[in-house]
Design an enzyme around this catalytic site. Structure first.
Site, PDB file in Angstrom:
ATOM      1  N   ASP A  37      43.082  43.424  45.931  1.00 25.80           N
ATOM      2  CA  ASP A  37      41.789  43.309  45.239  1.00 25.80           C
ATOM      3  C   ASP A  37      40.941  44.554  45.515  1.00 25.80           C
ATOM      4  O   ASP A  37      40.336  45.130  44.603  1.00 25.80           O
ATOM      5  CB  ASP A  37      41.016  42.082  45.724  1.00 25.80           C
ATOM      6  CG  ASP A  37      41.684  40.765  45.363  1.00 25.80           C
ATOM      7  OD1 ASP A  37      42.781  40.504  45.878  1.00 25.80           O
ATOM      8  OD2 ASP A  37      41.108  39.994  44.561  1.00 25.80           O
ATOM      9  N   TYR A  82      36.930  28.698  53.882  1.00 25.55           N
ATOM     10  CA  TYR A  82      38.268  29.124  53.495  1.00 25.55           C
ATOM     11  C   TYR A  82      39.330  28.539  54.417  1.00 25.55           C
ATOM     12  O   TYR A  82      39.154  28.466  55.636  1.00 25.55           O
ATOM     13  CB  TYR A  82      38.362  30.654  53.514  1.00 25.55           C
ATOM     14  CG  TYR A  82      39.677  31.146  52.967  1.00 25.55           C
ATOM     15  CD1 TYR A  82      39.883  31.201  51.595  1.00 25.55           C
ATOM     16  CD2 TYR A  82      40.716  31.515  53.816  1.00 25.55           C
ATOM     17  CE1 TYR A  82      41.108  31.616  51.083  1.00 25.55           C
ATOM     18  CE2 TYR A  82      41.941  31.924  53.315  1.00 25.55           C
ATOM     19  CZ  TYR A  82      42.125  31.975  51.946  1.00 25.55           C
ATOM     20  OH  TYR A  82      43.330  32.384  51.448  1.00 25.55           O
ATOM     21  N   GLN A 102      50.319  42.522  51.031  1.00 26.06           N
ATOM     22  CA  GLN A 102      50.126  42.272  49.596  1.00 26.06           C
ATOM     23  C   GLN A 102      50.632  43.463  48.798  1.00 26.06           C
ATOM     24  O   GLN A 102      51.003  44.487  49.373  1.00 26.06           O
ATOM     25  CB  GLN A 102      48.636  42.001  49.314  1.00 26.06           C
ATOM     26  CG  GLN A 102      48.374  40.558  48.925  1.00 26.06           C
ATOM     27  CD  GLN A 102      46.979  40.316  48.370  1.00 26.06           C
ATOM     28  OE1 GLN A 102      46.078  41.122  48.566  1.00 26.06           O
ATOM     29  NE2 GLN A 102      46.799  39.197  47.690  1.00 26.06           N
ATOM     30  N   GLY A 165      51.102  38.432  45.724  1.00 24.71           N
ATOM     31  CA  GLY A 165      49.849  38.422  44.978  1.00 24.71           C
ATOM     32  C   GLY A 165      49.895  37.480  43.787  1.00 24.71           C
ATOM     33  O   GLY A 165      48.898  37.247  43.124  1.00 24.71           O
ATOM     34  N   ASP A 167      50.751  34.087  43.662  1.00 23.50           N
ATOM     35  CA  ASP A 167      51.009  33.004  44.605  1.00 23.50           C
ATOM     36  C   ASP A 167      51.976  31.918  44.149  1.00 23.50           C
ATOM     37  O   ASP A 167      52.909  31.598  44.867  1.00 23.50           O
ATOM     38  CB  ASP A 167      49.680  32.329  44.996  1.00 23.50           C
ATOM     39  CG  ASP A 167      48.636  33.330  45.496  1.00 23.50           C
ATOM     40  OD1 ASP A 167      48.849  34.551  45.364  1.00 23.50           O
ATOM     41  OD2 ASP A 167      47.611  32.888  46.022  1.00 23.50           O
ATOM     42  N   TRP A 354      49.319  31.365  38.308  1.00 22.83           N
ATOM     43  CA  TRP A 354      50.326  32.357  37.916  1.00 22.83           C
ATOM     44  C   TRP A 354      51.470  31.731  37.121  1.00 22.83           C
ATOM     45  O   TRP A 354      52.569  32.263  37.077  1.00 22.83           O
ATOM     46  CB  TRP A 354      50.860  33.088  39.158  1.00 22.83           C
ATOM     47  CG  TRP A 354      49.818  33.960  39.807  1.00 22.83           C
ATOM     48  CD1 TRP A 354      48.980  33.611  40.826  1.00 22.83           C
ATOM     49  CD2 TRP A 354      49.459  35.312  39.462  1.00 22.83           C
ATOM     50  NE1 TRP A 354      48.130  34.662  41.142  1.00 22.83           N
ATOM     51  CE2 TRP A 354      48.409  35.716  40.325  1.00 22.83           C
ATOM     52  CE3 TRP A 354      49.924  36.228  38.505  1.00 22.83           C
ATOM     53  CZ2 TRP A 354      47.814  36.981  40.278  1.00 22.83           C
ATOM     54  CZ3 TRP A 354      49.335  37.497  38.458  1.00 22.83           C
ATOM     55  CH2 TRP A 354      48.296  37.848  39.333  1.00 22.83           C
ATOM     56  N   GLU A 397      38.468  34.910  37.011  1.00 22.45           N
ATOM     57  CA  GLU A 397      39.633  35.309  37.816  1.00 22.45           C
ATOM     58  C   GLU A 397      40.842  35.551  36.909  1.00 22.45           C
ATOM     59  O   GLU A 397      41.583  36.513  37.077  1.00 22.45           O
ATOM     60  CB  GLU A 397      39.925  34.191  38.824  1.00 22.45           C
ATOM     61  CG  GLU A 397      41.054  34.474  39.788  1.00 22.45           C
ATOM     62  CD  GLU A 397      41.176  33.396  40.874  1.00 22.45           C
ATOM     63  OE1 GLU A 397      40.502  32.350  40.760  1.00 22.45           O
ATOM     64  OE2 GLU A 397      41.944  33.612  41.835  1.00 22.45           O
TER      65      GLU A 397
HETATM   66  C1  GLC Z   1      44.759  34.710  44.899  1.00 23.09           C
HETATM   67  C2  GLC Z   1      45.606  35.626  44.043  1.00 23.09           C
HETATM   68  C3  GLC Z   1      45.818  36.935  44.771  1.00 23.09           C
HETATM   69  C4  GLC Z   1      44.461  37.551  45.094  1.00 23.09           C
HETATM   70  C5  GLC Z   1      43.561  36.570  45.844  1.00 23.09           C
HETATM   71  C6  GLC Z   1      42.143  37.063  45.959  1.00 23.09           C
HETATM   72  O1  GLC Z   1      45.384  34.377  46.082  1.00 23.09           O
HETATM   73  O2  GLC Z   1      46.814  35.027  43.711  1.00 23.09           O
HETATM   74  O3  GLC Z   1      46.565  37.820  44.001  1.00 23.09           O
HETATM   75  O4  GLC Z   1      44.605  38.710  45.837  1.00 23.09           O
HETATM   76  O5  GLC Z   1      43.526  35.337  45.166  1.00 23.09           O
HETATM   77  O6  GLC Z   1      41.595  37.360  44.709  1.00 23.09           O
END
Ligand code: GLC
Length: 423
Positions: A37, A82, A102, A165, A167, A354, A397
């Site tokens: 990110d 979180y 990542q 990334g 997930d 995803w 997102e």
């Molecule tokens: C989720 C996404 C990942 C991203 C993260 C923060 O886990 O799948 O790709 O880096 O969120 O945005």
């Protein structure tokens, strides 16, 4: 809203999510620094605040471990909102971080920052900073070679779905089945408290994610041990393509900075990847697909990551034609490109993370690759759809490829950054 309003809106999101030197992906759902990110966020900042863009990546690399590893999350400050937080990861590092990495896109983004700094006549100011980042990036890429490619194939082997990334991509379903989840225990997810569970990974997927975290923790996050015994090892087509591209960009920097020895080393890594990545071509599907290192089986799934071959600079007339045929087929099934999963796949779900939604960062890379390879119409379609999704729905997102509905969190940093980067 005018384009100027949207530009301002994107800058406001980055400012609001700025925690001083790093940016949170989204204040509610993701209250820490995430690795890839931040690399994309730097591109966004670079359109209006160069020092801040560089700081974003420099802050990330302050969390680099001695072995070159760069974590996927850096917990710069505490936040109750979180899970799994620092105690669950228990990496015992300062700053506190996760123990997996990542997608390695940072070198590609730093290469762009450096070109922009030179073009603006600021080479002298940024040269010492790019020199340091170059060393840190190379150390991270060596770490990938040493710890994420246990068979030396020239690909990137993910040790956790979160590492990719992407997930909950279905590519991880079959390889995830043997993971023992019997000792995961009770836990409370935080993501489904903030967001509709329909948009999120399932409980079974989450149990596997946690079992893998527990495995890494039991190895004291010794990456050599993990790369040997980890119960999940998947050669991810996305990360493999992104690392190949990142090494090409790092090579350009090495030559520019006069790092001859390093350039030779990187050339060698690139050559290994260029031939090794063939292993990810699925001739039955006529597509680039992830492959389970443990079972040896190709996933057979066509995802948005399959189209990163152009971005990786691979060029093979037969394979390229096959991928462009998939592109046309998928493009005729959805309103907005590029869905994260083939819409003709029975597991396609338009808002589940995803397994369907469109992600602006993937579109950015795929679009760039297509443009560089001279596939202008395809590149233009990606660009137009990315901009339209954001214009009509906001800085979500991700988005449904079918009707554009925003999926996941809103006011998302990397979506705002890509809007700015696309200019
Ligand atoms: C989720 C996404 C990942 C991203 C993260 C923060 O886990 O799948 O790709 O880096 O969120 O945005």
């Amino acid at each position: 809203m005018t384009i100027e309003d949207l530009d301002q809106g994107a800058r406001d999101i980055l400012a609001a999510n700025d925690r001083g030197g790093y940016t949170v992906p989204n204040g509610r759902v993701y209250p820490f620094q995430w690795n890839w990110d931040s690399a994309f966020v730097a591109l966004g900042f670079d359109t209006f605040d160069r020092p801040r863009a560089w700081a974003e990546v420099e802050t990330l690399f302050k969390a680099q471990w001695d072995d070159g590893f760069v974590p996927h999350i850096v917990f710069w400050q505490e936040d109750e909102g979180y899970f799994p937080g620092p105690q669950v990861w228990d990496t015992r590092r300062t700053p506190v971080s996760s123990g997996i990495t990542q997608p390695p896109v940072a070198a590609s983004m730093v290469a762009i920052l450096w070109e922009n700094a030179k073009a603006a006549g600021e080479a002298d100011t940024y040269r010492p900073r790019v020199e340091l980042l170059f060393d840190q990036l190379l150390a991270w890429h060596r770490w990938f070679r040493d710890h994420r490619d246990p068979e030396g194939r020239g690909v990137v082997v993910a040790m956790h779905p979160w590492e990719t990334g992407r997930d909950n991509s279905p590519e991880w379903d079959a390889p995830g089945e043997p993971i023992d989840i019997s000792n995961v225990g009770e836990y409370v997810r935080r993501d489904t408290g903030h967001l509709d569970a329909k948009m999120r990974p399932t409980k079974l997927e989450y149990d596997r994610y946690l079992a893998l975290v527990q495995y890494g923790r039991a190895q004291n996050w010794d990456h050599a041990k993990i790369s040997q015994g980890n119960p999940f090892k998947v050669a991810d087509v996305g990360m493999s393509m992104m690392l190949l591209r990142a090494n090409r960009d790092l090579l350009t920097m090495a030559l520019d900075l006069g790092r001859t020895n390093e350039a030779a080393e990187i050339q060698h890594i690139i050559a290994t990847a260029e031939s090794g990545i063939e292993w990810l071509w699925n001739s039955e599907k006529q597509a680039w697909c992830s492959r389970d290192l443990i079972s040896g089986k190709s996933s057979g799934f066509i995802t948005s990551a399959s189209f990163l071959s152009f971005y990786a600079g691979l060029s093979d007339p037969v394979k390229d034609t096959a991928m462009l045929t998939h592109f046309a087929r998928i493009g005729s099934k959805v309103e907005y490109m590029l869905p994260s999963l083939d819409p003709e796949d029975p597991g396609f779900q338009m808002i589940r993370y995803w397994r369907g939604p469109v992600w602006a960062v993937v579109n950015y890379m795929v679009g760039k690759g297509l443009a560089e390879a001279g596939y202008d119409a395809e590149a233009a379609r990606i660009r137009k759809d990315t901009l339209a999704l954001i214009e009509k729905n906001g800085f979500y997102e991700a988005f449904s490829p079918v009707d554009g509905t925003g999926s996941g969190g809103d006011d998302f940093s990397w979506t705002a950054a890509i809007w700015l980067a696309l200019g």
